[in-house]
Structures are given as C-alpha cells and as structure tokens.
Design a protein around this motif. Structure first.
Motif, PDB file in Angstrom:
ATOM      1  N   ARG A  51     -58.555  12.317  82.651  1.00  0.00           N
ATOM      2  CA  ARG A  51     -58.725  13.668  82.020  1.00  0.00           C
ATOM      3  C   ARG A  51     -59.293  13.360  80.371  1.00  0.00           C
ATOM      4  N   TYR A  52     -58.695  12.400  79.872  1.00  0.00           N
ATOM      5  CA  TYR A  52     -58.616  12.188  78.558  1.00  0.00           C
ATOM      6  C   TYR A  52     -59.293  10.885  78.218  1.00  0.00           C
ATOM      7  N   GLN A  53     -60.122  10.172  79.203  1.00  0.00           N
ATOM      8  CA  GLN A  53     -60.930   9.162  79.015  1.00  0.00           C
ATOM      9  C   GLN A  53     -60.190   7.875  78.472  1.00  0.00           C
ATOM     10  N   LEU A  54     -59.224   7.734  79.115  1.00  0.00           N
ATOM     11  CA  LEU A  54     -58.107   6.733  78.620  1.00  0.00           C
ATOM     12  C   LEU A  54     -58.067   5.632  80.024  1.00  0.00           C
ATOM     13  N   PRO A  55     -58.980   4.537  79.826  1.00  0.00           N
ATOM     14  CA  PRO A  55     -58.921   3.505  81.048  1.00  0.00           C
ATOM     15  C   PRO A  55     -57.568   3.038  81.548  1.00  0.00           C
ATOM     16  N   LEU A  56     -57.546   2.997  82.888  1.00  0.00           N
ATOM     17  CA  LEU A  56     -56.085   2.526  83.513  1.00  0.00           C
ATOM     18  C   LEU A  56     -56.490   0.778  83.644  1.00  0.00           C
ATOM     19  N   GLU A  57     -57.734   0.528  83.665  1.00  0.00           N
ATOM     20  CA  GLU A  57     -58.109  -1.103  83.849  1.00  0.00           C
ATOM     21  C   GLU A  57     -58.404  -1.537  82.640  1.00  0.00           C
ATOM     22  N   ARG A  58     -58.170  -2.666  82.396  1.00  0.00           N
ATOM     23  CA  ARG A  58     -58.812  -3.582  81.190  1.00  0.00           C
ATOM     24  C   ARG A  58     -59.918  -4.376  81.171  1.00  0.00           C
ATOM     25  N   PRO A  59     -60.588  -4.526  80.247  1.00  0.00           N
ATOM     26  CA  PRO A  59     -61.875  -5.271  80.046  1.00  0.00           C
ATOM     27  C   PRO A  59     -61.808  -6.587  80.818  1.00  0.00           C
ATOM     28  N   ALA A  60     -62.883  -7.293  80.996  1.00  0.00           N
ATOM     29  CA  ALA A  60     -62.958  -8.598  81.520  1.00  0.00           C
ATOM     30  C   ALA A  60     -62.451  -9.443  80.296  1.00  0.00           C
ATOM     31  N   GLY A  61     -61.799 -10.560  80.826  1.00  0.00           N
ATOM     32  CA  GLY A  61     -61.174 -11.375  79.871  1.00  0.00           C
ATOM     33  C   GLY A  61     -59.795 -11.288  79.524  1.00  0.00           C
ATOM     34  N   VAL A  62     -59.285 -10.160  79.471  1.00  0.00           N
ATOM     35  CA  VAL A  62     -58.039  -9.642  79.158  1.00  0.00           C
ATOM     36  C   VAL A  62     -56.773 -10.551  79.923  1.00  0.00           C
ATOM     37  N   ALA A  63     -57.242 -10.185  81.513  1.00  0.00           N
ATOM     38  CA  ALA A  63     -56.085 -10.934  82.382  1.00  0.00           C
ATOM     39  C   ALA A  63     -56.098 -12.246  82.127  1.00  0.00           C
ATOM     40  N   GLU A  64     -57.295 -12.847  82.056  1.00  0.00           N
ATOM     41  CA  GLU A  64     -57.254 -14.430  81.901  1.00  0.00           C
ATOM     42  C   GLU A  64     -56.489 -14.764  80.754  1.00  0.00           C
ATOM     43  N   GLN A  65     -56.381 -14.251  79.500  1.00  0.00           N
ATOM     44  CA  GLN A  65     -55.787 -14.493  78.330  1.00  0.00           C
ATOM     45  C   GLN A  65     -54.511 -14.120  78.491  1.00  0.00           C
ATOM     46  N   ALA A  66     -53.813 -13.237  79.028  1.00  0.00           N
ATOM     47  CA  ALA A  66     -52.517 -12.911  79.192  1.00  0.00           C
ATOM     48  C   ALA A  66     -52.119 -13.884  80.013  1.00  0.00           C
ATOM     49  N   ALA A  67     -52.759 -14.441  81.064  1.00  0.00           N
ATOM     50  CA  ALA A  67     -52.200 -15.506  82.061  1.00  0.00           C
ATOM     51  C   ALA A  67     -51.856 -16.861  81.167  1.00  0.00           C
ATOM     52  N   ALA A  68     -52.577 -16.979  80.048  1.00  0.00           N
ATOM     53  CA  ALA A  68     -52.385 -18.246  79.325  1.00  0.00           C
ATOM     54  C   ALA A  68     -51.030 -17.889  78.526  1.00  0.00           C
ATOM     55  N   SER A  69     -49.921 -18.311  79.328  1.00  0.00           N
ATOM     56  CA  SER A  69     -48.584 -17.890  78.658  1.00  0.00           C
ATOM     57  C   SER A  69     -48.576 -18.238  77.083  1.00  0.00           C
TER      58      SER A  69
ATOM     59  N   ARG B 292     -54.191  11.232  69.801  1.00  0.00           N
ATOM     60  CA  ARG B 292     -54.183  12.504  70.163  1.00  0.00           C
ATOM     61  C   ARG B 292     -54.592  12.729  71.514  1.00  0.00           C
ATOM     62  N   ARG B 293     -55.411  12.090  72.216  1.00  0.00           N
ATOM     63  CA  ARG B 293     -55.846  12.135  73.596  1.00  0.00           C
ATOM     64  C   ARG B 293     -54.434  11.430  74.374  1.00  0.00           C
ATOM     65  N   ALA B 294     -53.829  10.421  73.825  1.00  0.00           N
ATOM     66  CA  ALA B 294     -52.671  10.164  74.695  1.00  0.00           C
ATOM     67  C   ALA B 294     -51.665  11.060  74.584  1.00  0.00           C
ATOM     68  N   ALA B 295     -51.305  11.679  73.606  1.00  0.00           N
ATOM     69  CA  ALA B 295     -50.360  12.673  73.754  1.00  0.00           C
ATOM     70  C   ALA B 295     -50.797  13.832  74.488  1.00  0.00           C
ATOM     71  N   MET B 296     -51.933  14.286  74.707  1.00  0.00           N
ATOM     72  CA  MET B 296     -52.350  15.221  75.405  1.00  0.00           C
ATOM     73  C   MET B 296     -52.297  14.931  76.988  1.00  0.00           C
TER      74      MET B 296
END
Length: 636
Positions: free
Chosen positions: A121-139, A488-492
């Motif tokens: 509704r407030y255009q806040l993406p649930l999914e993350r861009p490419a590359g984020v998961a790969e970086q997070a996996a490198a503990s 502001r959008r997250a608050a709404m």
C-alpha cells in the motif's frame, strides 16, 4: 518530501478531486488536471501522465473475473484478463491495457497476506534486491581486537521485549566512590560488518527502517544479520560502538567517551522482569545482575528528573511510538528510554563539539498560531494551559503534568499530538522541542534505522582520523530526505495494519465508549474509542474531553473505515476532513461518507521499536484518511 521545492515560475495550487474523477487512477499517480476555479478550486478533468506503480494488491470478486483494488491504493474494481480464485487476495500487474494476476497471496486475515497488503500500500518492498542474500550468507567474522577495547569480562545485560530478536543495545554500570555513575551503553557495531555501498547497505538506504506490523516484521537488514549475527544475544561475542557516560549525583552528564569494544552479554532480561524489580517484587536473578538493574534504575531516575526540569517529555510519546503496556511495564520501558535518550544526546554533543556533521533529529517549537488550539485542547480536559508565547518546553510539560491518568490521558495525548509537529531528520543542527533538548540524533538503533548507522560511520571515521566532514554533506542530505519520506510511509503502513486488527474486534451495531479529542477542519468531531485504541469521527454537539456512547454504523477493517452514530438515533456521521495538501494527484481523494479510523497515537505498538515517527502531515490513502501515528515498539 523534505527538500522538494517549486521552481520560481511554478504556481502551486491545491485542487479538490471529486470521487467521480478518481476511477482509473491510483494513489500517487502523476496527472495533468484541468482546474475549475468557479467557487471551490477543483479539478474537472484528469489525464494520466505516469503511473506510480506497476503492480497492486486486490481481492478477487464473485465470478472471478474482476478484482477490487486495495482501498488504500484505488477506488474501483478492475476486470481481469483471466479468471482467478474467488475471494483470494492477489498481486496483479499491468500488461499493456490488461490486468493479470501475477501471484495468489492467500486469504484475508492470514499474516503473510497482511504483510504484503500493507507494505505494498505504501510501496515498501517485502523482497530485497539481488546480491543482498548472498552478502548476508557470508557470515560476519570477528576481526582481531586490534584497537577495540576488550570488555568481554564486563557485566553486561540487555533489556527488551520477550519477542524481540534484533537487539541493538546492551548496558553496564558502576557506582563511583563520589556517588557518580559510570554508564556503558553498548550499541551493535553494524558499520563494522556492513560495508558502505555494498548490496546490503544500498538496500538499507532505500528502505532505511525496519517496519513492524502486527502480522510480522520487515527488517531493514536481512534477518540473518538483524536477528542473529549482529544482534547482541547473550553468551556470544559481539562488536559494539560504546558510549561511556559519566553521570554525577545530580544527573548531569560530566563526560562521554566513544570507542569500539567487544562484549559478551551475560543475560537477557524482559521488560516484565525489570518491571517486577522496580515494583519491589521477588525475582530469581543472579545478585550481580539484580544489583546492576538497580544501578541502572538510579541512573535513569537521575536523568529523568533532570529532563523533566528542563521540560522534556517522554520520547516514546513525542519522538517514537509508545506500546500498550501496564503501568509497571511502562516504568521498565521508561528506564531504557531515559538511558537511550541520554546516549543519543551525548553523541550529538560529542559530534557537535568536534565540528562533525550528522543526521540530526529536529523537532520544531510550537508556533504562535498553534497556541490557541493547544489551549482549547487542554481546556477540554479541565486544564488551564496559559502557555504564553513563545511556548517553552517547560510550559508545555507543566500542562501535560496536569492531565489525569486513564483513558482521559490517552485521549489528551491523541489530541495534543494532533497539534504538535513531527520530528524529522536534518543536516542542519537544531533542537528537539518535545524532549527539551538543544541537540539530538539517533545513535542507538543501527539494526533498525539507517540514520543511526550513518551516525556510527561518522563517529568511527572520526575515531580513525577522518576530519573532512563537509565532503559527507551531499550524501547526508539525500539520506535525510529519503529517511523522512520512507519513515512516514512505514508509519502509515504500521498504522493501517494496526487499525485493521482493532476494527476487526468491533461489530456492526456495537455500542462503544469514546472521548472527544478535537475537531476536524470540516467541523466533525475527532473521537477516540476506549477499546480498541482507534479513532474515528462523529457529528455531535460535544467538546474536547467529553465522553459519549456511540454506535458502530459502518465498518470495513481493510479500508480502515469506521462510521459512528449517536445512540439517540441516526445522525449524519463524521465525514473525512480534507487534507491540507489537496493537489491534482489521485492521492487526494473523495470525502468519504464515514471517516477513516486511525490508531490512537498514545497507545500503539511498532516501527517498531526504534523506528518511525508518530505524527505529521501524512498523505491520505485512496479513501482520504488522515495519517495519525503508527504501530511501534518503544525505543529511542
């Protein structure tokens, strides 16, 4: 959006957009409008220039051939190119002139469906861009201590909600021989493990806050980092950026040192446990841990009294979202709030003294034209404000101190925060009126807020010898602009999700008790329900502070629609007051027959805990609601 301005030759004009013109348009669409200035300035024709979105959430209607657009986005039903399962909530996309179902999300009421609906509704993406998961996996791996102070033997604890996984802060304290208290505020050293301009960093800049919905959390950082590898969990080594603060016996901060450290949290305590200690009840704890909690309480009490003397209000009300707690739980939350505010103020002063830039947290003083409204609100609750002009933080605090507890207090805060402006991020130093602070920023929540992460980087840069702060200003300006918009959008989104749950507890025809909190610009009364903690509008001959029994006449939880009527017979129910920012954008919508419900600003849970702000001239949704607060966890 902060920082936006019109060119010198541009004429800015508000136009009312009637409901008959809104079909075919979505909230946020850019349009050309033909203005009719005969009488009320309004648009008489709209032409689409650019869509605000390529997809939307909707509910498949009986027959399966059409979809009802989410009421926070549009006001009509659209025909589907192919049939879809009746009653299901779906994500649709535009394919040329066709509307196609891209994904069947599930059934209304399922938690993941709510997450998708209110974030979209407030255009806040649930999914993350490419590359984020790969970086997070490198503990993240702990580097050698080098210049980092080894405080792994220090008695350190965390205090948080039982359900919290992303633990930003840990505490230690000692009493000195002269009665002063040495306080260590350890904050997760996110900057050490999230490199600048990395995929995770860019994604965090884009969505610079965690979003806490009743249905679940959309963390700013990937869950693997926020809830595990960087969270200050007990029994594991963690890197922190520490603010070591020295408090004298009067509660004055007499010094602050900032440095990198490594700790092992001894124990995690819940707010409930700390509340029991504060109440003097028995708690089965290690005597050392129990003693530390009592020292922390003394430090927080000193800080609280000093802040009260200068007129500072509770940050959980004027800068964050307050949860719905019992009185003793509030005392436990307040202990943490005072310590975190002190850390934020100390870091602000530390950077200011060294001439370094920052993302300051600014809350403007009350303006002269707001004083009559504030005094009227206070009078409605039996308080003579006599604020004077200009209004000082102490004068406002004196007014607040006179408000009785219970539902009256909650309703008063609901009304008061409707007049006060919202705090914002800025690269220009300024005070925080609500806190009575001459300088304030956010330092204590880098797992949840990107501005905190930037402050950490500035501090760590200075500690490593960087002094050219001017070169950072262009990026900081962009970061402040982005944060103010997305917070502001997250608050709404948080507010809408919380309102939907609250309204789901009501039933048509049910009698509810309300307190009048103010009057909308169109003359309707703004009222706050006792339970659930939502607000609506009503037409009646009442004044702020008055109590009344009313009947639920119209109810739509997903749309956030609540119409109330007096018990002495049907009356014209409260109409939506028109937002001051009425442009030709389809986000400025019809004056709905019934007002949109809103969460009570004084009793919410969410941005979560260290997240977004509670009040401002927020944009209305497709049904023309006022934005008034957010769900939130309560941290500073």
């Amino acid at each position: 959006m902060t920082g936006a301005s019109a060119a010198p030759s541009t004429v800015v004009e508000d136009l009312f957009v009637g409901p008959n013109l809104l079909k075919g348009f979505f909230d946020g669409d850019l349009v050309d409008a033909v203005a009719d200035r005969t009488g009320r300035s309004q648009a008489k024709r709209l032409t689409l220039v650019r869509r605000s979105r390529t997809s939307f959430i909707g509910t498949v209607l009986p027959g399966g051939t059409s979809v009802r657009v989410d009421p926070g986005v549009g006001v009509e039903d659209l025909r589907l190119s192919r049939p879809a399962p009746v009653g299901k909530v779906v994500r649709c996309r535009f394919k040329g002139d066709d509307v196609v179902v891209h994904e069947v999300l599930g059934t209304e009421g399922e938690p993941h469906v709510g997450m998708h609906r209110y974030l979209d509704r407030y255009q806040l993406p649930l999914e993350r861009p490419a590359g984020v998961a790969e970086q997070a996996a490198a503990s993240p791996r702990l580097a050698p201590l080098a210049g980092r102070r080894d405080l792994r033997e220090q008695l350190v604890i965390t205090i948080d909600d039982d359900s919290t996984k992303d633990v930003d802060d840990a505490l230690a304290a000692e009493v000195e021989e002269d009665g002063s208290i040495r306080l260590w505020v350890h904050i997760a050293d996110v900057a050490e493990h999230v490199p600048e301009d990395s995929p995770i960093d860019r994604a965090a800049f884009d969505v610079p806050t965690s979003v806490y919905l009743p249905q679940g959390v959309r963390h700013m950082l990937p869950d693997a980092l926020a809830s595990n590898l960087l969270s200050l969990l007990p029994g594991v080594e963690r890197d922190t950026l520490c603010a070591e603060i020295r408090l004298d016996a009067d509660g004055e901060v007499r010094g602050v040192d900032l440095y990198e450290a490594r700790i092992i949290s001894r124990q995690r305590l819940s707010y409930t446990t700390v509340a029991r200690i504060i109440d003097g009840r028995h708690v089965d704890l290690d005597p050392e841990v129990l003693g530390l909690v009592r020292v922390l309480r003394t430090a927080a009490t000193r800080l609280g009294l000093l802040r009260a003397a200068r007129g500072g209000l509770d940050s959980m009300r004027v800068d964050q979202q307050a949860g719905h707690e019992s009185a003793s739980e509030s005392a436990a939350h307040q202990l943490i709030e005072r310590l975190m505010v002190a850390a934020n103020e100390s870091v602000a002063e530390w950077l200011s003294d060294r001439g370094m830039p920052a993302l300051w947290r600014v809350h403007d003083p009350i303006q002269e034209d707001q004083v009559p409204e504030l005094e009227r609100v206070a009078a409605g609750f039996g308080v003579v404000a006599a604020l004077g002009s200009p209004v000082s933080a102490r004068a406002l605090a004196c007014t607040v101190a006179q408000v009785p507890s219970g539902n009256g207090a909650a309703a008063f805060w609901d009304a008061l925060l409707g007049v006060l402006g919202r705090a914002r991020y800025s690269t220009v130093p300024g005070g925080h009126f609500g806190l009575g602070s001459t300088g304030y920023l956010h330092f204590t929540s880098p797992l949840r807020r990107y501005p905190d992460l930037l402050v950490h980087r500035i501090v760590k840069g200075y500690l490593s010898g960087f002094r050219d702060g001017e070169t950072m200003l262009p990026f900081l300006v962009d970061a402040a602009t982005r944060a103010n918009d997305v917070f502001r959008r997250a608050a709404m989104a948080e507010r809408d999700a919380t309102v939907a749950l609250g309204l789901a507890e009501l039933a048509l025809g049910e009698t509810v008790e309300v307190t009048v909190t103010g009057r909308a610009r169109n003359g309707s009364l703004r009222v706050r329900l006792d339970d659930p903690a939502v607000s609506g509008f009503l037409d009646a001959d009442l004044r702020p502070g008055d109590r009344a029994s009313v009947r639920v006449a119209v109810l739509d939880p997903v749309a956030g629609r609540l119409e109330l009527e007096s018990l002495d017979g049907p009356r014209r129910t409260g109409r939506q007051s028109r937002n001051r920012d009425r442009s030709a954008s389809p986000r400025r919508h019809e004056e709905a027959k019934g007002a949109r419900a809103t969460t009570s600003k004084s009793e919410q849970g969410g941005s979560g805990r260290k997240g977004s702000d509670r009040r401002g001239q927020d944009r209305p949704s497709a049904a023309g609601r006022h934005a008034r607060g957010a769900a939130g966890k309560n941290r500073s």
